[in-house]
Design an enzyme around this catalytic site. Structure first.
Site, PDB file in Angstrom:
ATOM      1  N   ASP A 215       0.835  -1.207   0.000  1.00  0.00           N
ATOM      2  CA  ASP A 215       0.000   0.000   0.000  1.00  0.00           C
ATOM      3  C   ASP A 215       0.874   1.263   0.000  1.00  0.00           C
ATOM      4  O   ASP A 215       1.865   1.330   0.739  1.00  0.00           O
ATOM      5  CB  ASP A 215      -0.852  -0.027   1.276  1.00  0.00           C
ATOM      6  CG  ASP A 215      -1.952   1.013   1.276  1.00  0.00           C
ATOM      7  OD1 ASP A 215      -2.807   0.971   0.382  1.00  0.00           O
ATOM      8  OD2 ASP A 215      -1.961   1.869   2.191  1.00  0.00           O
ATOM      9  N   GLU A 283       1.727  -0.544  -5.022  1.00  0.00           N
ATOM     10  CA  GLU A 283       0.701   0.463  -5.300  1.00  0.00           C
ATOM     11  C   GLU A 283       1.421   1.798  -5.202  1.00  0.00           C
ATOM     12  O   GLU A 283       1.643   2.331  -4.117  1.00  0.00           O
ATOM     13  CB  GLU A 283      -0.441   0.404  -4.276  1.00  0.00           C
ATOM     14  CG  GLU A 283      -1.599   1.285  -4.698  1.00  0.00           C
ATOM     15  CD  GLU A 283      -2.075   2.300  -3.673  1.00  0.00           C
ATOM     16  OE1 GLU A 283      -3.081   2.961  -3.925  1.00  0.00           O
ATOM     17  OE2 GLU A 283      -1.443   2.462  -2.612  1.00  0.00           O
TER      18      GLU A 283
HETATM   19  C1  NOJ Z   1      -4.385   2.924  -0.937  1.00  0.00           C
HETATM   20  C2  NOJ Z   1      -5.545   2.018  -0.691  1.00  0.00           C
HETATM   21  O1  NOJ Z   1      -5.816   1.293  -1.861  1.00  0.00           O
HETATM   22  C3  NOJ Z   1      -6.686   2.899  -0.270  1.00  0.00           C
HETATM   23  O2  NOJ Z   1      -7.896   2.206  -0.232  1.00  0.00           O
HETATM   24  C4  NOJ Z   1      -6.349   3.497   1.070  1.00  0.00           C
HETATM   25  O3  NOJ Z   1      -7.355   4.415   1.432  1.00  0.00           O
HETATM   26  C5  NOJ Z   1      -5.011   4.236   1.026  1.00  0.00           C
HETATM   27  N1  NOJ Z   1      -4.007   3.521   0.303  1.00  0.00           N
HETATM   28  C6  NOJ Z   1      -4.491   4.474   2.418  1.00  0.00           C
HETATM   29  O4  NOJ Z   1      -4.075   3.265   2.985  1.00  0.00           O
END
Ligand code: NOJ
Length: 570
Positions: A215, A283
């Site tokens: 993440d 991500e």
């Molecule tokens: C990316 C995640 O996919 C999202 O859903 C989340 O709100 C943020 N990161 C913070 O963790």
């Protein structure tokens, strides 16, 4: 022009061409009827997952969490939230998926913890200047916020400690949170933080996990001294279509600092203790593609999500540009490219494509906003999916897209849950509309999501028409996905190469080995040079030998209908 993939650094890795299916546990299937999906619900659906023909699942967070950001606020990284089940059930789920030949990837949230995490509680308790506070970014300032950073969910990225503890000693103390205040950013200069996430990797590898989705992988390390950025405190407002200066919300000293790469090199070495093919997927909203490619160098992560592809829109030129740019950037570091059209953070692609290209819907859609053309959106979504599934590399699907699920575009304000809705006074509609619990049956309580009819987000009234049992004809979206996944695997398209073929404006055509793929992005039928036989179409699904050809041919020219995609065996 041929965009070659090799030489790949890990040519035999299972993830090189894998099809991943993202499960958002709270909205997948609810076995205990509390309105929130759970691990038992997923176990019950393993046969369904197997029948799809996917290679791996990625499970969004299932850890204990107060749920301020739907589980991306983790209070304990080594357990399962009681509403989702137990560690035993996690073991059962991993075993059941492995038994079905499906790999298991889980979410790793290393940029922030929940404010309920024991570290943060200890930090509040221990007071200013304590070693406990060193694990986060606490700062003193008697002149406004410590810097000008804004939260990605709206408002300042700093929250007052004094407001939390009420203690006099905390007056003028703040802590950093790039997301909600309940998600304090941890300090990656602290050895405990490194140690904690190494333990996390080891703990879950021992349980049999095959990989990790990381993440906000680009945010862990901040520039020394936390200097002001030039985005300013209204970070979320840079998405405002009326803003004149184009800025990136994920840019500045809080993002993409060189130090992150050291972390991933270390994680790669840790994971290699458990076999060389453990997956790390980033991500990371980092541009340009060459910069993102740094995350997937041979000794770092395996893959990064291709968000530029997701954002390209229904625009042939933009799609082609992104495909070329991302494949070239990845090839330069020996990594395969990934493809994605939907996830739990964006408007579902069946809805995005139902708006004229260029319509700004990045902030989500509410009942008072212009509504999409659902039929057109689905037609284009199916075509885009079929096109994506023929590209070399690996693919990420999001639960429900195989049913043709649209976004819930009329979630009532009182049902909203996304923190960005609350932190922007409803200006950002948020991401709830893509997170609605799945319909498993045409009728019945919560359309088969559970047996009680409860649902943590409301399902639209006509949700049942998307249920799998409604999709038994070969032209249905579900059967198109199944057939396309099976063919993709049989023809090894994910391991092939892409060679563009000349095509009229608004049409994309490429050869992948013995197959020609044509996508018509225009609203009129288009004729393209081709010979051979049609094996898949986005409107009628798989074409077998006995079927009449669904396309019109004029000797060596095929006519593809508006917003359609075909696969041709040459
Ligand atoms: C990316 C995640 O996919 C999202 O859903 C989340 O709100 C943020 N990161 C913070 O963790």
């Amino acid at each position: 022009m041929t965009v070659t993939q090799p030489p790949l650094s890990h040519p035999d890795a299972w993830w090189r061409d894998a099809v991943f299916y993202q499960i958002y546990p709270r909205s997948f299937a609810d076995a205990n009827g509390d309105g929130m999906g759970d691990l038992s619900g997923i176990i019950d659906k393993v046969p369904y997952l197997e029948s799809l023909g996917i290679d791996a699942v990625w499970l969004s967070p299932f850890y204990p969490s107060p749920g301020v950001d739907a589980g991306y606020d983790v209070a304990n990284y080594f357990d399962i939230a009681p509403e989702f089940g137990t560690l035993d059930q996690a073991d059962q789920l991993i075993a059941a998926l492995h038994q079905a030949g499906i790999k298991v990837v889980i979410d790793l949230v290393p940029n922030h913890t929940s404010s309920e995490h024991e570290w943060f509680r200890q930090a509040l308790e221990a007071g200013p200047g304590s070693p406990e506070r060193e694990r986060y970014h606490f700062r003193y300032s008697d002149d406004g916020m410590p810097n000008n950073w804004g939260s990605l969910f709206g408002g300042s990225a700093w929250a007052s400690v004094h407001e939390l503890t009420g203690k006099e000693e905390d007056r003028h103390w703040y802590y950093l949170h790039l997301f909600a205040p309940e998600q304090p950013d941890v300090n990656w200069d602290h050895p405990d933080v490194h140690e904690h996430f190494e333990q996390f990797l080891r703990f879950w590898c021992v349980r049999g996990i095959d990989g990790f989705r990381v993440d906000v992988a680009h945010a862990l390390v901040k520039a020394p001294g936390l200097p002001d950025d030039d985005v300013g405190p209204d970070r979320w407002q840079v998405l405002d279509p009326d803003e004149e200066v184009e800025k990136q919300p994920d840019s500045g000293p809080a993002f993409n600092q060189p130090g992150v790469h050291e972390i991933y090199r270390h994680w790669r070495a840790v994971l290699n203790d458990y076999g060389e093919d453990k997956l790390l997927v980033a991500e990371a909203w980092v541009e340009p593609a060459s910069e993102l490619a740094n995350y997937v160098r041979s000794d770092e992560m395996s893959q990064a999500f291709n968000f530029p592809f997701l954002k390209a829109g229904w625009d042939a030129q933009a799609m082609r540009h992104v495909i070329d740019e991302t494949m070239e950037a990845n090839a330069a570091v020996g990594a395969p490219t990934t493809w994605v059209l939907s996830n739990h953070d964006v408007v579902r692609h069946a809805t995005r494509f139902g708006y004229p290209c260029g319509t700004d819907i990045e902030r989500g859609i509410g009942p008072d906003d212009p509504q999409p053309d659902e039929e057109l959106g689905l037609r284009r979504a199916r075509a885009a999916t079929l096109f994506m599934l023929a590209l070399p590399g690996s693919v990420y699907l999001y639960q429900g897209e195989e049913l043709g699920l649209p976004e819930h575009t009329t979630v009532p304000p009182e049902a909203r849950q996304d923190p960005s809705w609350f932190r922007t006074d409803g200006v950002v509609r948020g991401r709830d509309g893509c997170r609605i619990p799945l319909p498993w049956s045409a009728q019945g309580p919560a359309y088969g999501f559970n047996e009680t009819g409860q649902s943590w987000l409301p399902q639209p009234a006509d949700w049942g028409r998307f249920a799998p049992e409604q999709q038994d004809d070969s032209a249905s979206t579900l059967l198109m996905y199944r057939a396309a996944l099976a063919l993709r695997a049989r023809l090894s398209l994910g391991r092939g190469e892409l060679q563009w073929v000349e095509a009229p404006d608004g049409v994309l055509a490429f050869d992948n080995g013995e197959h020609r793929i044509i996508l018509n992005v225009t609203d009129e039928e288009q004729s393209i040079p081709a010979t051979g036989s049609v094996i898949m179409t986005s409107w009628a699904g798989v074409v077998s030998d006995q079927d009449a050809d669904p396309c019109r041919w004029d000797t060596d020219t095929v006519t593809v209908p508006a917003n359609g995609c075909v696969w041709i065996e040459k």
